[in-house]
Design a protein around this motif. Structure first.
Motif, PDB file in Angstrom:
ATOM      1  N   GLU A 213      47.282  82.767  16.085  1.00 58.44           N
ATOM      2  CA  GLU A 213      46.983  82.506  17.497  1.00 58.44           C
ATOM      3  C   GLU A 213      45.628  83.089  17.854  1.00 58.44           C
ATOM      4  OE1 GLU A 213      50.100  83.768  20.129  1.00 58.44           O
ATOM      5  OE2 GLU A 213      51.658  82.942  18.826  1.00 58.44           O
ATOM      6  N   THR A 214      44.878  82.354  18.708  1.00 56.04           N
ATOM      7  CA  THR A 214      43.569  82.841  19.147  1.00 56.04           C
ATOM      8  C   THR A 214      43.233  82.275  20.521  1.00 56.04           C
ATOM      9  OG1 THR A 214      41.210  82.945  18.655  1.00 56.04           O
ATOM     10  CG2 THR A 214      42.379  80.975  17.907  1.00 56.04           C
ATOM     11  N   ASP A 215      42.566  83.078  21.314  1.00 61.15           N
ATOM     12  CA  ASP A 215      42.038  82.618  22.600  1.00 61.15           C
ATOM     13  C   ASP A 215      40.601  82.138  22.456  1.00 61.15           C
ATOM     14  OD1 ASP A 215      44.375  83.243  23.941  1.00 61.15           O
ATOM     15  OD2 ASP A 215      43.699  85.255  24.486  1.00 61.15           O
ATOM     16  N   THR A 216      40.070  82.261  21.254  1.00 63.81           N
ATOM     17  CA  THR A 216      38.679  81.870  21.013  1.00 63.81           C
ATOM     18  C   THR A 216      38.582  81.018  19.746  1.00 63.81           C
ATOM     19  OG1 THR A 216      38.304  83.938  19.828  1.00 63.81           O
ATOM     20  CG2 THR A 216      37.719  83.909  22.176  1.00 63.81           C
ATOM     21  N   PRO A 217      39.226  79.842  19.760  1.00 59.13           N
ATOM     22  CA  PRO A 217      39.151  79.009  18.565  1.00 59.13           C
ATOM     23  C   PRO A 217      37.727  78.490  18.354  1.00 59.13           C
ATOM     24  CG  PRO A 217      40.148  77.797  20.369  1.00 59.13           C
ATOM     25  CD  PRO A 217      39.963  79.212  20.847  1.00 59.13           C
ATOM     26  N   SER A 218      37.383  78.296  17.112  1.00 61.08           N
ATOM     27  CA  SER A 218      36.034  77.829  16.782  1.00 61.08           C
ATOM     28  C   SER A 218      35.942  76.312  16.880  1.00 61.08           C
ATOM     29  CB  SER A 218      35.675  78.255  15.356  1.00 61.08           C
ATOM     30  OG  SER A 218      36.479  77.543  14.421  1.00 61.08           O
ATOM     31  N   LYS A 219      34.733  75.828  17.035  1.00 60.20           N
ATOM     32  CA  LYS A 219      34.496  74.378  17.023  1.00 60.20           C
ATOM     33  C   LYS A 219      34.891  73.806  15.665  1.00 60.20           C
ATOM     34  CE  LYS A 219      31.287  70.662  17.922  1.00 60.20           C
ATOM     35  NZ  LYS A 219      32.127  69.751  17.223  1.00 60.20           N
TER      36      LYS A 219
END
Length: 148
Positions: free
Chosen positions: A15-21
């Motif tokens: 889980e992440t609140d800052t997924p990458s492009k």
């Protein structure tokens, strides 16, 4: 072939609140592969009309859309506060509709929240076809379409 006594491996979920492009792009490749194998290649085609800042040329407003399988989704419409009430939004919608027709689309659609622009879109010929309720003043969220 898996041995009878070997359980399938449990996937790791990250889980992440800052997924990458790059992560987004990887998922997009996967879903487009599935789509292509199931119904043929998707016919996604982006469209934008940008309002550039008069001095810097950087976008300060405009319309972002995508046509797919005969529909034309308006994903975003932004009219800077200083340009509102001058017909700019209407011009953007009319230009998008003309492009949707050129692409052979049968309908346009979008979504808007209660605090946003439902009356504006209704004046442009859109009608509500779905609604999600939730706490005021944000909700309801309206899904709107215009048959071309």
């Amino acid at each position: 072939m898996m041995a009878a006594d070997t359980a399938p491996m449990e996937p790791v979920l990250f889980e992440t609140d800052t997924p990458s492009k790059e992560a987004y792009d990887a998922l997009l490749v996967a879903i487009r592969r599935f789509t292509t194998e199931t119904v043929g290649p998707p016919d996604n085609s982006n469209f934008a009309i940008l309002i550039p800042h008069p001095e810097t040329g950087e976008p300060i407003g405009g319309l972002w859309a995508q046509s797919r399988w005969g529909g034309f989704l308006i994903d975003m419409l932004v009219v800077p506060a200083e340009l509102r009430g001058q017909g700019v939004g209407t011009r953007l919608i009319h230009a998008a509709e003309a492009e949707a027709r050129r692409r052979g689309c049968s309908h346009m659609w979008l979504d808007t929240y209660n605090f946003q622009a439902r009356p504006f879109y209704e004046r442009c010929g859109f009608e509500v076809f779905g609604q999600l309720d939730g706490p005021a003043p944000i909700y309801p969220r309206f899904f709107m379409r215009k048959i071309l």
